[in-house]
Design a protein around this motif. Sequence first.
Motif, PDB file in Angstrom:
ATOM      1  N   UNK A   1      43.398  32.730  42.319  1.00 11.72           N
ATOM      2  CA  UNK A   1      43.416  33.044  43.749  1.00 11.72           C
ATOM      3  C   UNK A   1      43.693  34.514  44.049  1.00 11.72           C
ATOM      4  N   UNK A   2      44.280  35.229  43.101  1.00 13.07           N
ATOM      5  CA  UNK A   2      44.672  36.609  43.375  1.00 13.07           C
ATOM      6  C   UNK A   2      43.477  37.551  43.289  1.00 13.07           C
ATOM      7  N   UNK A   3      43.289  38.354  44.325  1.00 21.32           N
ATOM      8  CA  UNK A   3      42.283  39.407  44.343  1.00 21.32           C
ATOM      9  C   UNK A   3      43.008  40.738  44.138  1.00 21.32           C
ATOM     10  N   UNK A   4      42.822  41.344  42.968  1.00 20.97           N
ATOM     11  CA  UNK A   4      43.566  42.550  42.634  1.00 20.97           C
ATOM     12  C   UNK A   4      43.152  43.738  43.499  1.00 20.97           C
ATOM     13  N   UNK A   5      41.863  43.809  43.859  1.00 20.18           N
ATOM     14  CA  UNK A   5      41.405  44.941  44.665  1.00 20.18           C
ATOM     15  C   UNK A   5      42.008  44.890  46.070  1.00 20.18           C
ATOM     16  N   UNK A   6      41.968  43.710  46.657  1.00 17.76           N
ATOM     17  CA  UNK A   6      42.528  43.555  47.998  1.00 17.76           C
ATOM     18  C   UNK A   6      44.046  43.371  47.966  1.00 17.76           C
ATOM     19  N   UNK A   7      44.573  43.024  46.814  1.00 17.23           N
ATOM     20  CA  UNK A   7      45.972  42.624  46.649  1.00 17.23           C
ATOM     21  C   UNK A   7      46.301  41.518  47.645  1.00 17.23           C
ATOM     22  N   UNK A   8      45.563  40.406  47.476  1.00 21.07           N
ATOM     23  CA  UNK A   8      45.686  39.306  48.423  1.00 21.07           C
ATOM     24  C   UNK A   8      45.464  37.981  47.708  1.00 21.07           C
ATOM     25  N   UNK A   9      45.968  36.907  48.343  1.00 16.93           N
ATOM     26  CA  UNK A   9      45.803  35.547  47.851  1.00 16.93           C
ATOM     27  C   UNK A   9      44.759  34.839  48.714  1.00 16.93           C
ATOM     28  N   UNK A  10      43.783  34.186  48.060  1.00 17.09           N
ATOM     29  CA  UNK A  10      42.758  33.445  48.789  1.00 17.09           C
ATOM     30  C   UNK A  10      43.422  32.285  49.533  1.00 17.09           C
ATOM     31  N   UNK A  11      43.267  32.260  50.849  1.00 20.01           N
ATOM     32  CA  UNK A  11      44.076  31.384  51.695  1.00 20.01           C
ATOM     33  C   UNK A  11      43.599  29.931  51.717  1.00 20.01           C
ATOM     34  N   UNK A  12      42.282  29.700  51.751  1.00 19.25           N
ATOM     35  CA  UNK A  12      41.753  28.354  51.951  1.00 19.25           C
ATOM     36  C   UNK A  12      42.180  27.424  50.817  1.00 19.25           C
TER      37      UNK A  12
END
Length: 316
Positions: free
Chosen positions: A230-241
Amino acid sequence: MKSTCYLELILYLVCNNINLKALIMTLDGQDSIMLMYLLSFINIINQENIFIVHFNHQWRKDSKINVNYCCFYSQFIIEDEDLARKWRYKALLNLANNINYNKIYTAHTINDRLETLIYNLCKGTGLDGYISSIAPLSFNKQKINIIRPLFNFYRIEIYWLCRKLYIPLWTDNTNCSYNKSRNKIRNELFPYLRNFINPKLDVEMAKFLSIICYETEYLQLKACFFFKLLLNHKRMAIEKVMFTLLHPSLKRRIIQLLLLKLGVKSFDLSLIDYISSQSNTMNKTLKINDNICFFIGLNWIYVIRNKKPDNITIIM
């Protein structure tokens, strides 16, 4: 206790720990003395480089005469048990890193495992706190394994073995002091439970602990899998859905992993539960500390560093 336990210990140490440098953490009890006795034979058999480290907490007035040489001596009396543990492991990790040793031997037994479990439950850290206390440690990207050869033996068995091998023991009277929480668990709680609840308390709790450890480890592995997914390293975010569809236990662990990745080492479980409960909302910012915020968007849960948005929900 079977008389073959001594040979079992020797064989375990020989088969699993060949040609590796090792530190031995010792205190003043019978378990540490037995561990040193066993590893003295391994040093002869495998020619290992074994370094014995003794810790003096100054809990006893006569503690200085326990050893001729003390490697780590506390400059002041550390009364708190958690601080004493942190002091010991910090010193060991620094020493292991400086002399390039990758293994640390400790003399923990089954009884120590059970006492740690009850102690952590009473503090509110739960089973995860217990698992983390027995996990391998790392220092400057160097993996340092914690080896516990006595982990499957009871304290009474170690005492029997010391008597069988005529090993002199030093009585540590700090084990009788009720200023320490562990001593209350060992000398008051467990005897009461054995006498009035279950005479085989230690055996049954050891079985329960073994099952729980495997299940907790499985959950942690699952959480690591989904965290990487789920982790997006570029965005530094967790996929929410997908995150919102997971079980609350997995969501809590994923948030813990994210906080650890961000360098947040101390956090309250209520904080993690609150973040998990707010994952279904939108356009909400949650303040973690002065440097880190979480922004809950439409499809992602973003990490914001060094930002101070106007509308911030401060978690107390």
